[in-house]
Design a protein around this motif. Sequence first.
Motif, PDB file in Angstrom:
ATOM      1  N   GLY A   1      13.620   6.087  -7.993  1.00 14.58           N
ATOM      2  CA  GLY A   1      13.280   6.852  -6.792  1.00 14.58           C
ATOM      3  C   GLY A   1      14.420   6.902  -5.782  1.00 14.58           C
ATOM      4  N   HIS A   2      14.068   7.028  -4.507  1.00 13.67           N
ATOM      5  CA  HIS A   2      15.079   7.147  -3.450  1.00 13.67           C
ATOM      6  C   HIS A   2      16.015   5.947  -3.445  1.00 13.67           C
ATOM      7  CE1 HIS A   2      13.364  10.695  -1.632  1.00 13.67           C
ATOM      8  NE2 HIS A   2      12.176  10.115  -1.538  1.00 13.67           N
ATOM      9  N   ARG A   3      17.285   6.229  -3.185  1.00 12.58           N
ATOM     10  CA  ARG A   3      18.279   5.161  -3.103  1.00 12.58           C
ATOM     11  C   ARG A   3      18.006   4.303  -1.868  1.00 12.58           C
ATOM     12  NH1 ARG A   3      21.679   2.950  -6.549  1.00 12.58           N
ATOM     13  NH2 ARG A   3      22.627   4.937  -7.162  1.00 12.58           N
ATOM     14  N   CYS A   4      18.107   2.970  -2.035  1.00 12.72           N
ATOM     15  CA  CYS A   4      17.878   2.035  -0.939  1.00 12.72           C
ATOM     16  C   CYS A   4      19.199   1.392  -0.526  1.00 12.72           C
ATOM     17  CB  CYS A   4      16.887   0.951  -1.384  1.00 12.72           C
ATOM     18  SG  CYS A   4      16.467  -0.247  -0.092  1.00 12.72           S
ATOM     19  N   GLU A   5      19.295   0.964   0.742  1.00  9.55           N
ATOM     20  CA  GLU A   5      20.508   0.313   1.238  1.00  9.55           C
ATOM     21  C   GLU A   5      20.822  -0.983   0.494  1.00  9.55           C
ATOM     22  OE1 GLU A   5      18.234   1.673   3.095  1.00  9.55           O
ATOM     23  OE2 GLU A   5      19.103   2.697   4.834  1.00  9.55           O
ATOM     24  N   CYS A   6      19.809  -1.562  -0.170  1.00  7.50           N
ATOM     25  CA  CYS A   6      20.039  -2.811  -0.907  1.00  7.50           C
ATOM     26  C   CYS A   6      20.806  -2.573  -2.196  1.00  7.50           C
ATOM     27  CB  CYS A   6      18.706  -3.499  -1.209  1.00  7.50           C
ATOM     28  SG  CYS A   6      17.762  -2.739  -2.549  1.00  7.50           S
ATOM     29  N   GLY A   7      20.938  -1.290  -2.621  1.00 10.58           N
ATOM     30  CA  GLY A   7      21.653  -0.968  -3.854  1.00 10.58           C
ATOM     31  C   GLY A   7      20.755  -0.496  -4.974  1.00 10.58           C
ATOM     32  N   ASN A   8      19.444  -0.753  -4.870  1.00  8.65           N
ATOM     33  CA  ASN A   8      18.503  -0.312  -5.894  1.00  8.65           C
ATOM     34  C   ASN A   8      17.916   1.055  -5.550  1.00  8.65           C
ATOM     35  OD1 ASN A   8      18.723  -2.507  -7.634  1.00  8.65           O
ATOM     36  ND2 ASN A   8      17.216  -3.704  -6.496  1.00  8.65           N
ATOM     37  N   ARG A   9      17.067   1.544  -6.423  1.00  3.64           N
ATOM     38  CA  ARG A   9      16.347   2.797  -6.188  1.00  3.64           C
ATOM     39  C   ARG A   9      14.846   2.528  -6.198  1.00  3.64           C
ATOM     40  NH1 ARG A   9      18.820   7.703  -6.617  1.00  3.64           N
ATOM     41  NH2 ARG A   9      20.976   7.754  -7.383  1.00  3.64           N
TER      42      ARG A   9
ATOM     43  N   TRP B   1      10.034  -0.188  -2.032  1.00 12.56           N
ATOM     44  CA  TRP B   1       8.839   0.118  -1.229  1.00 12.56           C
ATOM     45  C   TRP B   1       9.211   0.656   0.142  1.00 12.56           C
ATOM     46  CZ3 TRP B   1       5.180  -4.007   1.252  1.00 12.56           C
ATOM     47  CH2 TRP B   1       3.955  -3.401   1.630  1.00 12.56           C
ATOM     48  N   GLU B   2      10.268   0.100   0.763  1.00 18.53           N
ATOM     49  CA  GLU B   2      10.612   0.525   2.112  1.00 18.53           C
ATOM     50  C   GLU B   2      11.128   1.959   2.168  1.00 18.53           C
ATOM     51  OE1 GLU B   2      15.096  -0.918   3.208  1.00 18.53           O
ATOM     52  OE2 GLU B   2      13.530  -2.430   3.429  1.00 18.53           O
ATOM     53  N   GLN B   3      11.480   2.534   1.019  1.00 21.21           N
ATOM     54  CA  GLN B   3      11.887   3.934   1.004  1.00 21.21           C
ATOM     55  C   GLN B   3      10.694   4.892   1.080  1.00 21.21           C
ATOM     56  OE1 GLN B   3      15.050   5.011   1.279  1.00 21.21           O
ATOM     57  NE2 GLN B   3      15.401   2.815   1.586  1.00 21.21           N
ATOM     58  N   TYR B   4       9.475   4.334   1.073  1.00 21.96           N
ATOM     59  CA  TYR B   4       8.267   5.175   1.089  1.00 21.96           C
ATOM     60  C   TYR B   4       7.296   4.794   2.197  1.00 21.96           C
ATOM     61  CZ  TYR B   4      10.268   6.435  -3.332  1.00 21.96           C
ATOM     62  OH  TYR B   4      11.158   6.880  -4.293  1.00 21.96           O
ATOM     63  N   ALA B   5       7.459   3.621   2.807  1.00 20.65           N
ATOM     64  CA  ALA B   5       6.464   3.162   3.784  1.00 20.65           C
ATOM     65  C   ALA B   5       7.109   2.536   5.012  1.00 20.65           C
ATOM     66  CB  ALA B   5       5.512   2.159   3.121  1.00 20.65           C
ATOM     67  N   SER B   6       8.255   3.050   5.447  1.00 18.81           N
ATOM     68  CA  SER B   6       8.947   2.480   6.612  1.00 18.81           C
ATOM     69  C   SER B   6       9.212   3.567   7.649  1.00 18.81           C
ATOM     70  CB  SER B   6      10.282   1.869   6.177  1.00 18.81           C
ATOM     71  OG  SER B   6      11.153   2.895   5.721  1.00 18.81           O
ATOM     72  N   GLY B   7       9.822   3.164   8.761  1.00 13.81           N
ATOM     73  CA  GLY B   7      10.223   4.132   9.777  1.00 13.81           C
ATOM     74  C   GLY B   7      11.240   5.114   9.234  1.00 13.81           C
TER      75      GLY B   7
ATOM     76  N   ALA C   1      11.524   6.132   6.166  1.00 11.39           N
ATOM     77  CA  ALA C   1      10.824   7.061   5.272  1.00 11.39           C
ATOM     78  C   ALA C   1      10.100   8.140   6.076  1.00 11.39           C
ATOM     79  CB  ALA C   1       9.834   6.303   4.400  1.00 11.39           C
ATOM     80  N   LEU C   2       9.445   7.731   7.152  1.00 13.39           N
ATOM     81  CA  LEU C   2       8.708   8.674   8.006  1.00 13.39           C
ATOM     82  C   LEU C   2       9.657   9.724   8.585  1.00 13.39           C
ATOM     83  CD1 LEU C   2       5.907   9.175   9.503  1.00 13.39           C
ATOM     84  CD2 LEU C   2       6.928   7.888  11.392  1.00 13.39           C
ATOM     85  N   VAL C   3      10.788   9.283   9.118  1.00 17.27           N
ATOM     86  CA  VAL C   3      11.748  10.201   9.747  1.00 17.27           C
ATOM     87  C   VAL C   3      12.406  11.095   8.693  1.00 17.27           C
ATOM     88  CG1 VAL C   3      13.932  10.302  11.011  1.00 17.27           C
ATOM     89  CG2 VAL C   3      12.145   8.711  11.734  1.00 17.27           C
ATOM     90  N   ARG C   4      12.756  10.512   7.532  1.00 19.41           N
ATOM     91  CA  ARG C   4      13.382  11.310   6.466  1.00 19.41           C
ATOM     92  C   ARG C   4      12.495  12.483   6.058  1.00 19.41           C
ATOM     93  NH1 ARG C   4      13.198   7.830   2.163  1.00 19.41           N
ATOM     94  NH2 ARG C   4      11.274   8.850   1.522  1.00 19.41           N
ATOM     95  N   GLU C   5      11.211  12.203   5.839  1.00 17.07           N
ATOM     96  CA  GLU C   5      10.295  13.259   5.406  1.00 17.07           C
ATOM     97  C   GLU C   5      10.081  14.302   6.505  1.00 17.07           C
ATOM     98  OE1 GLU C   5       9.072  13.552   2.249  1.00 17.07           O
ATOM     99  OE2 GLU C   5      10.484  11.898   1.905  1.00 17.07           O
ATOM    100  N   ALA C   6      10.008  13.848   7.765  1.00 14.56           N
ATOM    101  CA  ALA C   6       9.823  14.784   8.884  1.00 14.56           C
ATOM    102  C   ALA C   6      11.026  15.715   9.008  1.00 14.56           C
ATOM    103  CB  ALA C   6       9.605  14.006  10.175  1.00 14.56           C
ATOM    104  N   ARG C   7      12.221  15.163   8.885  1.00 15.27           N
ATOM    105  CA  ARG C   7      13.433  15.990   8.990  1.00 15.27           C
ATOM    106  C   ARG C   7      13.557  16.968   7.830  1.00 15.27           C
ATOM    107  NH1 ARG C   7      17.779  11.314  11.012  1.00 15.27           N
ATOM    108  NH2 ARG C   7      17.000  11.192  13.174  1.00 15.27           N
ATOM    109  N   GLU C   8      13.161  16.518   6.636  1.00 15.46           N
ATOM    110  CA  GLU C   8      13.210  17.432   5.482  1.00 15.46           C
ATOM    111  C   GLU C   8      12.290  18.628   5.689  1.00 15.46           C
ATOM    112  OE1 GLU C   8      12.692  15.718   1.629  1.00 15.46           O
ATOM    113  OE2 GLU C   8      14.378  14.316   1.869  1.00 15.46           O
TER     114      GLU C   8
END
Length: 374
Positions: free
Chosen positions: A224-232, A235-241, A243-250
């Motif tokens: 899924g979405h790339r995370c700052e930790c290096g993985n894809r 969970w925080e890429q879908y249920a964090s602040g 994630a909320l802002v990314r989807e709103a801007r898109e």
Amino acid sequence: MATPRKATPRKATVKPVIPRKAAARAARTPDPRRAELRQRLRQQTRRALIGDGPAVGIDIGGTKVAAGVVDGEGRVVAQLRRVTPTTSPQGVEDTIAEIVEEFARDHDIVSVGIGAAGFVDAERSTVLFAPHLAWRHEPLREAVERRVRARLGRRVGRRTVVENDANAAAWGEYRFGAGRGESRLLCVTLGTGIGGGIVTSGSVQRGRYGIAGEFGHMIVVPGGHRCECGNRGCWEQYASGNALVREARELARANSPVAHRLLDMAGGDPEAITGPLVTEAARGGDPAATELFEDVGRWLGIGIANLAAALDPGTVVIGGGVSDADELLLGPAREAYRRTLTGRGFRPELRIARAELGPQAGLVGSADLSRGWG
């Protein structure tokens, strides 16, 4: 003359022979109960030495440093806020030393607790890795103590400790907030990313290497979405602040007709859309903002169901800036949790509660932990 009875020979008792090396190993094998008792005694001794006087609590986030002087009842009696210099570990250390120096002028500080957004070692001294900060194996405790001594010519308080910021927030809620009276507590903090903390029977569960509770980096969408930790797909890429802002801007960049209200509030610039702006729009009844919170809440509920399967807590406290949306977020989260929970209908359901200490949870918890609790 009676014939004397023949004595029945006694059965010999054979004692097992334990080789000396095995016996020595057995003697050295730690008893978990004994280790727990020793830990509690150490904590009690430390608390008695440090006392319940004013302690400094510092919460270092991805964007801000919040700090306060906290009394023994969890009340914040003085507070400061600074911008986090994310590109410079030394800059953050200087900021912390500055804050401690300022507080020490007016308060008789007994200890200092620093909550850092990252992996903290088991010695509660070094930040091993911070996905949202420029820290890699940073000896934060030593650096801060050195800078404070250089400024004041002395150390401040009896003890300085470094904690994971979400562990600190969990402890704050356990002691003084929504988790009071709960013997098995999880705290999930939704901010720039997702942090987590575990409190069991009056102790923060830090794990073997000090890194337990990093719930935000459980992979929920492989690839899924790339995370700052290096993985894809964390969970925080879908249920964090974020994630909320990314989807709103898109939505706004795509000129979706449902995003017109968000764009108006942001002055027509998709990049000006922030988490608080989306929260404000959702509270005002905007359908797009409400739907965005439903999506984030659904992912939150799915993650909580996974945590329930693994850890079986009694309460999960939701904190961090995104929790300001309250039931707009927690309503969908509870629904998704119930729908996803393993063994649903045949097991008790945990309680999902909003944090009570708000943005002060991390600094309150850090200060209290520095006195020897947890």
